[in-house]
Design an enzyme around this catalytic site. Sequence first.
Site, PDB file in Angstrom:
ATOM      1  N   GLU A  81       0.788  -1.318  -0.050  1.00 16.25           N
ATOM      2  CA  GLU A  81       0.029  -0.006   0.020  1.00 16.25           C
ATOM      3  C   GLU A  81       0.853   1.261   0.011  1.00 16.25           C
ATOM      4  O   GLU A  81       0.743   1.876   1.142  1.00 16.25           O
ATOM      5  CB  GLU A  81      -1.033   0.017   1.306  1.00 16.25           C
ATOM      6  CG  GLU A  81      -1.968   1.362   1.221  1.00 16.25           C
ATOM      7  CD  GLU A  81      -3.076   1.430   2.399  1.00 16.25           C
ATOM      8  OE1 GLU A  81      -3.687   2.064   2.407  1.00 16.25           O
ATOM      9  OE2 GLU A  81      -2.833   0.491   3.508  1.00 16.25           O
ATOM     10  N   LYS A  95      -2.719  -2.122  -2.779  1.00 17.25           N
ATOM     11  CA  LYS A  95      -3.868  -1.433  -2.053  1.00 17.25           C
ATOM     12  C   LYS A  95      -3.248   0.140  -2.710  1.00 17.25           C
ATOM     13  O   LYS A  95      -2.364   0.721  -2.313  1.00 17.25           O
ATOM     14  CB  LYS A  95      -4.036  -1.345  -0.889  1.00 17.25           C
ATOM     15  CG  LYS A  95      -5.256  -0.476  -0.308  1.00 17.25           C
ATOM     16  CD  LYS A  95      -5.500  -1.049   0.927  1.00 17.25           C
ATOM     17  CE  LYS A  95      -6.706  -0.141   1.680  1.00 17.25           C
ATOM     18  NZ  LYS A  95      -7.135  -0.434   2.808  1.00 17.25           N
TER      19      LYS A  95
END
Length: 404
Positions: A151, A188
Amino acid sequence: TPKALKLYGVDESEYSGEAEMFTKIHEMRTRIISNSKFDGSRVLGAILFEMTMDRQINGIPSAKFLWEQKGIVPFLKIDKGLEEEKNGVQMMKDMPQLEALLDKGVAAGVFGTKERSVIKSFNKEGIKAIAKQQFEVAKRILAKGLIPIIEPEVDIKAADKEQCEKVLLECLLENMSMLGSSDKVIFKLTLPTVANLYQPLVSHPQTLKVVALSGGFDREQACQKLAENVGVIASFSRAFTEGLNAKQSDAEFSKVVDMACQMIYDASRSSTSAGAWKEMLAQMAKKDGFIAALDQSGGSTPKALKLYGVDESEYSGEAEMFTKIHEMRTRIISNSKFDGSRVLGAILFEMTMDRQINGIPSAKFLWEQKGIVPFLKIDKGLEEEKNGVQMMKDMPQLEALLDK
């Protein structure tokens, strides 16, 4: 955590100290996870904070409850916060106890992890460093048999967000070479300024999923942007819990959970799942068969209809002509002998794509009902012959057509 509790309707005056604060947040998470509307029929996975994993839900360890009672895959947040901003980014703080935490996660039954860093402004060296750190940590996670959620968030308020995202994509693709041949990762990412920017990651053979964070967008905005990105599904936090309140009755609370789950699920589905896209890619690469060209348009349509036995006297004007050709195509596509066992793909004219077959949008019908990969004819006809060739006419609306 204090901010999340405040949005949930729990003021700081209602708890004293960190222990009570984490008890309050666990009560909130327990109420969400144990709600009857929150289950694996719409929710694929849930990311847990370490203290949530260490606690129980209805007398069952949290990760175990998610999987065994709800059919939801548990992930563990492993990063320990962010460094101060440098070179336009905030790197993850060192994690000297990472291996011990991963061992604890494995013992608790988590499937994977999530680790977050943030890009605040454009700086190529900073973005390179963020990507490198994420993959270095990912390798340690993979070594424990877990799937990492990488992420590297791009701040939605960054003045040069689009530029940051383009360089981030380059860096992520470059670092994929660090992975072993059988390694899989999840990304993500912030919903991109340019829709479908992350398609190279979606289609990468070592990408399990690409998921989007809401990043400060409200639920409606986040879902609208998500639906524009093919193959990307949601992993929303604030946009998911939006509207939930500690003071709500159980019925009111369930209504909001149900609405949030359905709205986010629909947005995730409307973009065509990454799995479906990968299945299409695999079919075109490896399966035997042929591509059916069902894309007659414009001047070729009357000829196609005449060959089909429909004379020009049987329709009046372009609208009726295209209705007739759609009836022909519908008859072919819906025929039981026309399916993915022999037909790899089918090329559609725009007006065919815009219409339905047996009440289902044509492209969706081809894939979901027939197992046939849909293609779209995009050219707008040919120029006059020059230098022995007929070039395609200009397509000033091409990007809009591709988005459609």
